[in-house]
Design an enzyme around this catalytic site. Structure first.
Site, mmCIF file in Angstrom:
data_model
loop_
_atom_site.group_PDB
_atom_site.id
_atom_site.type_symbol
_atom_site.label_atom_id
_atom_site.label_comp_id
_atom_site.label_asym_id
_atom_site.label_seq_id
_atom_site.Cartn_x
_atom_site.Cartn_y
_atom_site.Cartn_z
ATOM 1 N N ASN A 210 -3.726 -6.676 -5.934
ATOM 2 C CA ASN A 210 -4.312 -7.600 -4.952
ATOM 3 C C ASN A 210 -5.587 -8.216 -5.527
ATOM 4 O O ASN A 210 -5.957 -7.935 -6.659
ATOM 5 C CB ASN A 210 -4.578 -6.865 -3.626
ATOM 6 C CG ASN A 210 -5.523 -5.692 -3.830
ATOM 7 O OD1 ASN A 210 -6.655 -5.865 -4.257
ATOM 8 N ND2 ASN A 210 -5.039 -4.487 -3.538
ATOM 9 N N ASP A 278 -0.862 -0.416 -0.303
ATOM 10 C CA ASP A 278 -0.210 0.464 0.684
ATOM 11 C C ASP A 278 1.143 0.939 0.178
ATOM 12 O O ASP A 278 1.614 2.001 0.567
ATOM 13 C CB ASP A 278 -0.043 -0.282 2.007
ATOM 14 C CG ASP A 278 -1.384 -0.471 2.697
ATOM 15 O OD1 ASP A 278 -2.215 0.455 2.620
ATOM 16 O OD2 ASP A 278 -1.619 -1.548 3.280
ATOM 17 N N LYS A 288 11.070 -2.474 -20.072
ATOM 18 C CA LYS A 288 10.923 -3.757 -19.388
ATOM 19 C C LYS A 288 12.247 -4.149 -18.732
ATOM 20 O O LYS A 288 13.305 -4.103 -19.392
ATOM 21 C CB LYS A 288 10.504 -4.814 -20.416
ATOM 22 C CG LYS A 288 10.223 -6.153 -19.791
ATOM 23 C CD LYS A 288 9.833 -7.177 -20.833
ATOM 24 C CE LYS A 288 9.811 -8.550 -20.201
ATOM 25 N NZ LYS A 288 9.652 -9.616 -21.157
ATOM 26 N N PRO A 307 -0.001 7.253 -0.835
ATOM 27 C CA PRO A 307 -0.834 8.140 -0.025
ATOM 28 C C PRO A 307 -2.071 7.376 0.471
ATOM 29 O O PRO A 307 -2.536 6.451 -0.198
ATOM 30 C CB PRO A 307 -1.251 9.234 -1.016
ATOM 31 C CG PRO A 307 -1.113 8.613 -2.361
ATOM 32 C CD PRO A 307 0.013 7.609 -2.256
ATOM 33 N N ASP A 308 -2.568 7.756 1.628
ATOM 34 C CA ASP A 308 -3.822 7.175 2.121
ATOM 35 C C ASP A 308 -4.960 8.072 1.627
ATOM 36 O O ASP A 308 -5.110 9.207 2.082
ATOM 37 C CB ASP A 308 -3.811 7.086 3.649
ATOM 38 C CG ASP A 308 -4.993 6.270 4.166
ATOM 39 O OD1 ASP A 308 -6.138 6.545 3.735
ATOM 40 O OD2 ASP A 308 -4.779 5.348 4.969
ATOM 41 N N ILE A 309 -5.726 7.555 0.677
ATOM 42 C CA ILE A 309 -6.762 8.363 0.016
ATOM 43 C C ILE A 309 -7.827 8.786 1.016
ATOM 44 O O ILE A 309 -8.196 9.965 1.117
ATOM 45 C CB ILE A 309 -7.387 7.545 -1.131
ATOM 46 C CG1 ILE A 309 -6.306 7.235 -2.165
ATOM 47 C CG2 ILE A 309 -8.561 8.288 -1.760
ATOM 48 C CD1 ILE A 309 -6.631 6.104 -3.098
ATOM 49 N N PHE A 325 -13.392 1.042 5.206
ATOM 50 C CA PHE A 325 -13.533 -0.401 5.380
ATOM 51 C C PHE A 325 -12.297 -0.927 6.104
ATOM 52 O O PHE A 325 -11.192 -0.468 5.843
ATOM 53 C CB PHE A 325 -13.646 -1.109 4.013
ATOM 54 C CG PHE A 325 -15.052 -1.141 3.492
ATOM 55 C CD1 PHE A 325 -15.638 0.017 2.994
ATOM 56 C CD2 PHE A 325 -15.783 -2.317 3.510
ATOM 57 C CE1 PHE A 325 -16.944 -0.008 2.511
ATOM 58 C CE2 PHE A 325 -17.090 -2.355 3.033
ATOM 59 C CZ PHE A 325 -17.672 -1.195 2.549
ATOM 60 N N LYS A 343 -7.891 7.597 11.103
ATOM 61 C CA LYS A 343 -8.175 8.215 9.805
ATOM 62 C C LYS A 343 -9.260 9.287 9.900
ATOM 63 O O LYS A 343 -9.717 9.797 8.878
ATOM 64 C CB LYS A 343 -8.580 7.144 8.785
ATOM 65 C CG LYS A 343 -7.483 6.097 8.547
ATOM 66 C CD LYS A 343 -7.743 5.259 7.313
ATOM 67 C CE LYS A 343 -6.773 4.090 7.252
ATOM 68 N NZ LYS A 343 -6.493 3.636 5.895
HETATM 69 O O1 C5P Z 1 -5.242 1.096 6.512
HETATM 70 P P1 C5P Z 1 -6.100 0.164 5.724
HETATM 71 O O2 C5P Z 1 -5.595 -0.087 4.351
HETATM 72 O O3 C5P Z 1 -6.430 -1.116 6.411
HETATM 73 O O4 C5P Z 1 -7.469 0.966 5.643
HETATM 74 C C1 C5P Z 1 -8.522 0.512 4.874
HETATM 75 C C2 C5P Z 1 -9.411 1.659 4.510
HETATM 76 O O5 C5P Z 1 -8.658 2.789 4.061
HETATM 77 C C3 C5P Z 1 -10.283 1.317 3.340
HETATM 78 O O6 C5P Z 1 -11.483 2.041 3.456
HETATM 79 C C4 C5P Z 1 -9.448 1.745 2.140
HETATM 80 O O7 C5P Z 1 -10.255 1.989 1.008
HETATM 81 C C5 C5P Z 1 -8.801 3.000 2.656
HETATM 82 N N1 C5P Z 1 -7.454 3.251 2.126
HETATM 83 C C6 C5P Z 1 -7.244 4.320 1.283
HETATM 84 N N2 C5P Z 1 -5.986 4.586 0.817
HETATM 85 C C7 C5P Z 1 -4.950 3.785 1.169
HETATM 86 C C8 C5P Z 1 -5.149 2.703 2.014
HETATM 87 C C9 C5P Z 1 -6.427 2.438 2.468
HETATM 88 O O8 C5P Z 1 -8.188 5.029 0.958
HETATM 89 N N3 C5P Z 1 -3.735 4.052 0.709
#
Ligand code: C5P
Length: 402
Positions: A210, A278, A288, A307-309, A325, A343
């Site tokens: 992105n 995401d 390739k 994973p959502d960090i 954020f 979260k």
């Molecule tokens: O759910 P969303 O992507 O909108 O959430 C944004 C927040 O979650 C940001 O602080 C981003 O750094 C964190 N995030 C993360 N891991 C992900 C997706 C988002 O840490 N996979």
């Protein structure tokens, strides 16, 4: 750059060739808002004239201990009380030795004994003199007594030698002086910051990513380090210089970013400023991918969730104070408040990415911070580095509340 505003600094100048740089130092300190009085040793006056320093400091230069006229103006005890900081630059080997002895045989050494202000020294001498065990022992003793040693740096010396012994450049010295006064709201805290985009491989040459530039996360890392924190910055691929005193760990994918963050735990505060992808391709081809020359069909790429960090770290038993954020194009505050809850965050920073003058890739930002009690605090549009400082101050006051 207002950080020396109304600060009173005595610049002590010793008798070394680097004394010519002290003129620039005085100018820089005044540019940062400081009031400056200059004290010169007899040796210093062989290298640069008091008149130069008087013109640059805007004050009479102090040279003699036993000068009745000078004592009738601002006496040495008054001068010692006046100072918020005594900065000796250059500090010669001889001056260091006299400071260790506690000598009071000239105005500068007498002032050092008489003042309660912090004292910073910028050593400058020939590299062999600096390396000599007598000087090294003196440096150690002064350090133990609470003198702040700034430098020396290494490079070509006036005498032609190369090595450690050069005085730090005036700009850096002025910055260091400002840092000594900086409000250290985060001293002793470990702050973990994620920044930039992630890169999710499709095959060895293609990836999904992105437009995140990483500027906000890097500005936050710089501001947190300035506030005295130990900072670990886990960054996706960006083109930015690592701020001073920040430990940077480079990663590519979201999974790498999570692993690097987990390895950096525990921390007191997590600020997730990264734009984490995401989704990632279900498989990343080892070779390739080739298009089929006999078919005009498109190709389907199956994506799976990353994973959502932030959520992962905010769920741990040793969870840090967690700041996320929310970059949204619509229903900004509503979505941000949901994210805070979902979260398990302490603060969420909402920014409107529909406005192209702020957010992604731009140099400016405007934010609204929401806390667990749904209280909103807005910071109007300004540079990302200013917003970062405001946000770090805000976080610092909030962590002391919980
Ligand atoms: O759910 P969303 O992507 O909108 O959430 C944004 C927040 O979650 C940001 O602080 C981003 O750094 C964190 N995030 C993360 N891991 C992900 C997706 C988002 O840490 N996979």
């Amino acid at each position: 750059m207002q950080r020396l505003f109304q600060k009173r600094i005595i610049v002590g100048i010793g008798g070394g060739i680097a004394a010519y740089k002290s003129a620039e130092l005085v100018r820089r300190l005044r540019d940062l808002g400081a009031e400056v009085h200059v004290v010169m040793t007899r040796g210093a006056r062989e290298f640069i004239t008091p008149l130069t320093l008087q013109a640059l400091s805007g004050n009479p230069v102090h040279t003699d201990l036993l000068d009745p006229q000078a004592e009738a103006g601002m006496g040495h005890i008054e001068l010692a009380r006046w100072a918020d900081l005594v900065l000796i630059a250059p500090c010669t080997a001889d001056l260091m030795s006299r400071l260790v002895q506690g000598s009071a045989n000239d105005l500068l050494t007498t002032l050092v004994l008489a003042t309660d202000a912090p004292i910073a020294l910028a050593p400058a001498m020939n590299q062999a003199m600096w390396a000599d065990s007598a000087t090294q022992t003196n440096a150690e003793i002064l350090n133990q007594r609470g003198f702040k040693l700034l430098g020396p740096s290494s490079g070509i010396q006036a005498c032609g030698d190369i090595g450690l012994g050069r005085m730090l450049e005036p700009e850096l010295l002025a910055q260091n002086a400002a840092d000594l006064f900086a409000h250290k709201a985060l001293t002793g805290k470990h702050i973990l910051i994620t920044a930039g985009p992630t890169r999710e491989d499709i095959d060895p040459v293609r990836y999904i990513t992105n437009h995140s530039s990483g500027k906000m996360g890097f500005s936050l890392a710089e501001a947190a380090a300035e506030a005295g924190a130990r900072v670990t910055l886990v960054s996706g691929p960006v083109h930015l210089v690592t701020p001073d005193r920040v430990e940077r760990i480079d990663v590519n994918s979201a999974r790498d970013m999570l692993a690097a963050c987990e390895a950096a735990m525990p921390c007191d505060v997590l600020i997730a400023a990264a734009a984490v992808a995401d989704y990632r391709p279900e498989t990343s081809a080892e070779k390739k991918l080739k298009k089929d020359p006999n078919s005009a069909d498109g190709m389907t790429l199956k994506l799976i969730r990353n994973p959502d960090i932030l959520a992962t770290l905010a769920q741990r038993a040793d969870r840090p104070f967690s700041v996320g954020f929310a970059a949204e194009t619509h229903n900004l505050l509503e979505y941000a408040a949901c994210k805070l809850r979902d979260k398990n965050l302490d603060l969420i920073v909402a920014n409107d990415v529909a406005n192209t003058s702020i957010g992604f890739n731009s140099d400016e930002n405007a934010i609204t911070v929401i806390d667990r009690e749904q209280q909103q605090t807005s910071f109007p549009q300004t540079s990302k580095s200013k917003i970062a400082r405001q946000l770090i101050d805000f976080i610092a006051t909030h962590i002391h509340k919980v």
